[in-house]
Design a protein around this motif. Structure first.
Motif, PDB file in Angstrom:
ATOM      1  N   LEU A 126      25.059 -70.827  52.341  1.00  0.00           N
ATOM      2  CA  LEU A 126      25.022 -69.599  52.027  1.00  0.00           C
ATOM      3  C   LEU A 126      24.271 -69.471  54.095  1.00  0.00           C
ATOM      4  CD1 LEU A 126      24.347 -66.633  51.766  1.00  0.00           C
ATOM      5  CD2 LEU A 126      22.820 -67.404  50.212  1.00  0.00           C
ATOM      6  N   GLY A 127      23.221 -70.149  53.847  1.00  0.00           N
ATOM      7  CA  GLY A 127      22.295 -70.571  55.483  1.00  0.00           C
ATOM      8  C   GLY A 127      22.930 -70.710  56.829  1.00  0.00           C
ATOM      9  N   ALA A 128      24.078 -71.043  56.526  1.00  0.00           N
ATOM     10  CA  ALA A 128      24.949 -71.804  57.043  1.00  0.00           C
ATOM     11  C   ALA A 128      25.669 -70.395  57.599  1.00  0.00           C
ATOM     12  CB  ALA A 128      26.477 -72.629  57.229  1.00  0.00           C
ATOM     13  N   TYR A 129      26.789 -68.990  56.412  1.00  0.00           N
ATOM     14  CA  TYR A 129      27.604 -68.503  57.149  1.00  0.00           C
ATOM     15  C   TYR A 129      26.061 -67.404  57.291  1.00  0.00           C
ATOM     16  CZ  TYR A 129      30.000 -64.006  55.521  1.00  0.00           C
ATOM     17  OH  TYR A 129      30.819 -63.341  55.169  1.00  0.00           O
ATOM     18  N   TYR A 130      25.262 -66.546  56.703  1.00  0.00           N
ATOM     19  CA  TYR A 130      23.888 -66.105  57.494  1.00  0.00           C
ATOM     20  C   TYR A 130      24.012 -66.319  58.941  1.00  0.00           C
ATOM     21  CZ  TYR A 130      20.749 -62.452  56.680  1.00  0.00           C
ATOM     22  OH  TYR A 130      19.829 -61.644  57.230  1.00  0.00           O
ATOM     23  N   GLU A 131      23.818 -67.543  59.245  1.00  0.00           N
ATOM     24  CA  GLU A 131      23.568 -68.027  60.400  1.00  0.00           C
ATOM     25  C   GLU A 131      24.825 -67.867  61.406  1.00  0.00           C
ATOM     26  OE1 GLU A 131      23.034 -71.878  63.732  1.00  0.00           O
ATOM     27  OE2 GLU A 131      22.783 -71.691  61.273  1.00  0.00           O
ATOM     28  N   GLN A 132      25.873 -67.922  61.218  1.00  0.00           N
ATOM     29  CA  GLN A 132      27.319 -67.271  61.456  1.00  0.00           C
ATOM     30  C   GLN A 132      27.173 -65.915  62.096  1.00  0.00           C
ATOM     31  OE1 GLN A 132      29.798 -69.550  62.444  1.00  0.00           O
ATOM     32  NE2 GLN A 132      29.960 -68.318  64.534  1.00  0.00           N
ATOM     33  N   MET A 133      26.630 -65.005  61.301  1.00  0.00           N
ATOM     34  CA  MET A 133      26.806 -63.612  60.765  1.00  0.00           C
ATOM     35  C   MET A 133      25.735 -63.071  62.058  1.00  0.00           C
ATOM     36  SD  MET A 133      28.823 -62.507  58.331  1.00  0.00           S
ATOM     37  CE  MET A 133      28.523 -60.645  57.123  1.00  0.00           C
ATOM     38  N   VAL A 134      25.147 -63.964  61.961  1.00  0.00           N
ATOM     39  CA  VAL A 134      23.234 -63.562  63.376  1.00  0.00           C
ATOM     40  C   VAL A 134      24.378 -64.286  64.653  1.00  0.00           C
ATOM     41  CG1 VAL A 134      21.147 -64.546  64.057  1.00  0.00           C
ATOM     42  CG2 VAL A 134      22.086 -64.009  61.888  1.00  0.00           C
ATOM     43  N   ASP A 135      25.003 -65.295  64.466  1.00  0.00           N
ATOM     44  CA  ASP A 135      25.419 -65.345  66.149  1.00  0.00           C
ATOM     45  C   ASP A 135      26.450 -64.771  66.381  1.00  0.00           C
ATOM     46  OD1 ASP A 135      23.747 -67.490  66.119  1.00  0.00           O
ATOM     47  OD2 ASP A 135      25.710 -68.984  65.046  1.00  0.00           O
ATOM     48  N   ASP A 136      27.277 -64.354  65.412  1.00  0.00           N
ATOM     49  CA  ASP A 136      28.559 -62.607  65.949  1.00  0.00           C
ATOM     50  C   ASP A 136      28.498 -61.761  66.122  1.00  0.00           C
ATOM     51  OD1 ASP A 136      30.664 -65.460  65.268  1.00  0.00           O
ATOM     52  OD2 ASP A 136      30.935 -64.781  63.163  1.00  0.00           O
ATOM     53  N   GLY A 137      26.497 -61.305  65.808  1.00  0.00           N
ATOM     54  CA  GLY A 137      26.157 -59.921  66.179  1.00  0.00           C
ATOM     55  C   GLY A 137      26.312 -59.086  64.898  1.00  0.00           C
ATOM     56  N   LYS A 138      27.108 -59.598  63.863  1.00  0.00           N
ATOM     57  CA  LYS A 138      26.962 -58.505  62.300  1.00  0.00           C
ATOM     58  C   LYS A 138      25.795 -58.208  61.851  1.00  0.00           C
ATOM     59  CE  LYS A 138      31.563 -59.639  61.868  1.00  0.00           C
ATOM     60  NZ  LYS A 138      32.650 -60.276  60.671  1.00  0.00           N
ATOM     61  N   ILE A 139      24.849 -59.044  61.977  1.00  0.00           N
ATOM     62  CA  ILE A 139      23.163 -58.991  61.089  1.00  0.00           C
ATOM     63  C   ILE A 139      22.266 -59.214  62.218  1.00  0.00           C
ATOM     64  CG2 ILE A 139      21.871 -60.035  59.647  1.00  0.00           C
ATOM     65  CD1 ILE A 139      23.594 -60.609  57.746  1.00  0.00           C
ATOM     66  N   PRO A 140      21.495 -58.429  62.593  1.00  0.00           N
ATOM     67  CA  PRO A 140      20.475 -58.501  63.454  1.00  0.00           C
ATOM     68  C   PRO A 140      19.780 -59.368  63.458  1.00  0.00           C
ATOM     69  CG  PRO A 140      20.211 -56.772  62.814  1.00  0.00           C
ATOM     70  CD  PRO A 140      21.399 -57.191  61.667  1.00  0.00           C
ATOM     71  N   GLU A 141      19.358 -60.412  64.901  1.00  0.00           N
ATOM     72  CA  GLU A 141      18.980 -61.947  64.906  1.00  0.00           C
ATOM     73  C   GLU A 141      17.191 -61.353  63.862  1.00  0.00           C
ATOM     74  OE1 GLU A 141      17.967 -65.255  68.264  1.00  0.00           O
ATOM     75  OE2 GLU A 141      18.347 -63.296  68.893  1.00  0.00           O
ATOM     76  N   GLU A 142      16.437 -60.411  64.379  1.00  0.00           N
ATOM     77  CA  GLU A 142      15.031 -60.924  63.893  1.00  0.00           C
ATOM     78  C   GLU A 142      15.121 -61.152  62.587  1.00  0.00           C
ATOM     79  OE1 GLU A 142      16.253 -56.279  64.507  1.00  0.00           O
ATOM     80  OE2 GLU A 142      16.403 -58.464  65.259  1.00  0.00           O
TER      81      GLU A 142
END
Length: 439
Positions: free
Chosen positions: A191-207
């Protein structure tokens, strides 16, 4: 599809775009998941699920409905908790993204189908929901992860003018798969790696990632998560010694293994190599092997019990490692430029090396130690070579109750001096820290 149950307390305001389920018991035999086995009345009374995480702590104020209390905490230090299994998913900020559109389906799949029905996993971590927004869940090291993939999807548009112009879109031929998450750095089912990927892809805000990372903290980071939580709550772990304060000093009783400060240079001034780096020096001191030793960044630590305290590998390829100049708790250093030049840390002030040269309340000027007038004496540098009997400064070479000197007044042979105690010069905050360490 399934509607995401935002009306339920566990799933209200999932601001971090993620849900997690955590289970602590297996009740189903024969599925190759967990250790429940037949006969049930013998081998499945309190069976464990497959252990895929470490529970760090539960802050019960995050989910008062589940904990049935407004506040409280349960800490799971070391291996205090039994086997636990956590699994979650995340979705994009864009409501049209498949991960967001079908998050209700994903919740049903992860909670009721994959784990409850297929694996027989039940029971929540005490004080937390079985499933909920990650903000309400226990702080854990990791969780497995499922993502939604669309196999096929057709959209049929129809237009009618009856009752006014109306455009209708209808989903047909919808087929979705539930697969293990494809995360950052080729990490799967995490889950942590997937969340990081979503952030990297701009799908979840970095903050949002920092808040998420404070809940799913990463393998081996329970100790830091617990310590940070206790600090935020105004608590402090019992120190390893009197005056112990790990962020500033290390206790000699444990060879400074408790030190958690940010000194990152050796005694000779060499910069420390990061613990997670194998260059210029390869080594076996890793977080996996020493999870509770605080080996973060390139800070000086003593994970392996070196006899002279905290140390580090160096960035100099010719010098593998060196000890660091980390203060020992409760011991005041006394080099030439130390506190002893302005104050004393010993009860009889024999360590004082400052320049006070008048007696208490300034009543008398001190006589020079190398002078025999107006008072003759034997307290000379020759007789007391380690007492720094220089000029006319207050000293205590012979075990008097405090620092003193002969006076220049023929009618007053000697008098005590007002030398400050080092503890009295500490800032108020540091005094509080020492007191906390003393308890």
């Amino acid at each position: 599809g399934f509607t995401f149950p935002e009306n339920l307390a566990n799933f209200e305001n999932c601001d971090l775009n993620a849900v997690m389920c955590c289970f602590v018991q297996d009740r189903q035999a024969g599925d190759q998941n967990g250790d429940c086995a037949k006969p049930y009345d013998v081998n499945c009374l309190d069976a464990n699920p497959a252990d895929n995480t470490d529970i760090c702590y539960v802050d019960m104020s995050r989910a008062p409905t589940s904990s049935r209390t407004a506040d409280g905490v349960a800490l799971f230090e070391g291996q205090d908790e039994d086997a636990s299994h956590c699994h979650g998913f995340a979705w994009a900020e864009d409501s049209t993204d498949p991960s967001a559109r079908f998050k209700g389906n994903n919740l049903f799949y992860v909670s009721l189908f994959d784990h409850f029905t297929q694996r027989g996993y039940v029971r929540n971590v005490p004080g937390a929901p079985m499933c909920g927004c990650v903000e309400q869940m226990p702080v854990v090291t990791r969780a497995d992860c499922t993502q939604i993939d669309i196999v096929s999807e057709d959209v049929k548009f129809t237009y009618t003018s009856v009752g006014g112009p109306l455009l209708v879109a209808e989903l047909t031929n919808l087929d979705i798969d539930f697969n293990e998450c494809q995360g950052a750095n080729n990490n799967k089912n995490d889950l942590g790696a997937y969340y990081e990927q979503m952030v990297d892809d701009g799908k979840i805000p970095e903050e949002k990632k920092d808040e998420f990372d404070a809940i799913v903290v990463g393998k081996t980071y329970c100790r830091e998560a617990i310590d940070e939580f206790l600090d935020e709550q105004g608590f402090m772990a019992k120190p390893e010694c009197k005056y112990g304060y790990p962020s500033e000093c290390g206790c000699k009783e444990v060879l400074q293994a408790d030190y958690r400060g940010d000194v990152a240079v050796t005694k000779s001034g060499l910069e420390c190599q990061r613990w997670d780096s194998q260059s210029p020096h390869s080594h076996a001191i890793t977080r996996n092997k020493h999870p509770d030793s605080g080996i973060n960044e390139n800070y000086c630590r003593n994970p392996d019990g070196e006899p002279d305290g905290a140390w580090c590998y160096t960035v100099d390829s010719n010098v593998r490692w060196e000890y660091c100049n980390v203060e020992t708790c409760g011991v005041v250093p006394t080099p030439a430029c130390s506190k002893a030049t302005v104050c004393s840390s010993e009860d009889n002030q024999a360590d004082y090396r400052g320049s006070i040269n008048v007696t208490s309340q300034g009543l008398f000027e001190c006589q020079r130690w190398d002078a025999q007038s107006p008072h003759q004496h034997t307290r000379t540098d020759t007789n007391y070579p380690d007492s720094d009997l220089t000029d006319n400064y207050c000293r205590n070479p012979d075990g008097e109750p405090q620092a003193w000197c002969y006076t220049t007044d023929p009618t007053k042979r000697f008098a005590y001096c007002d030398v400050p105690k080092c503890d009295d010069l500490l800032p108020t905050t540091r005094k509080r820290q020492l007191l906390r360490g003393q308890e």
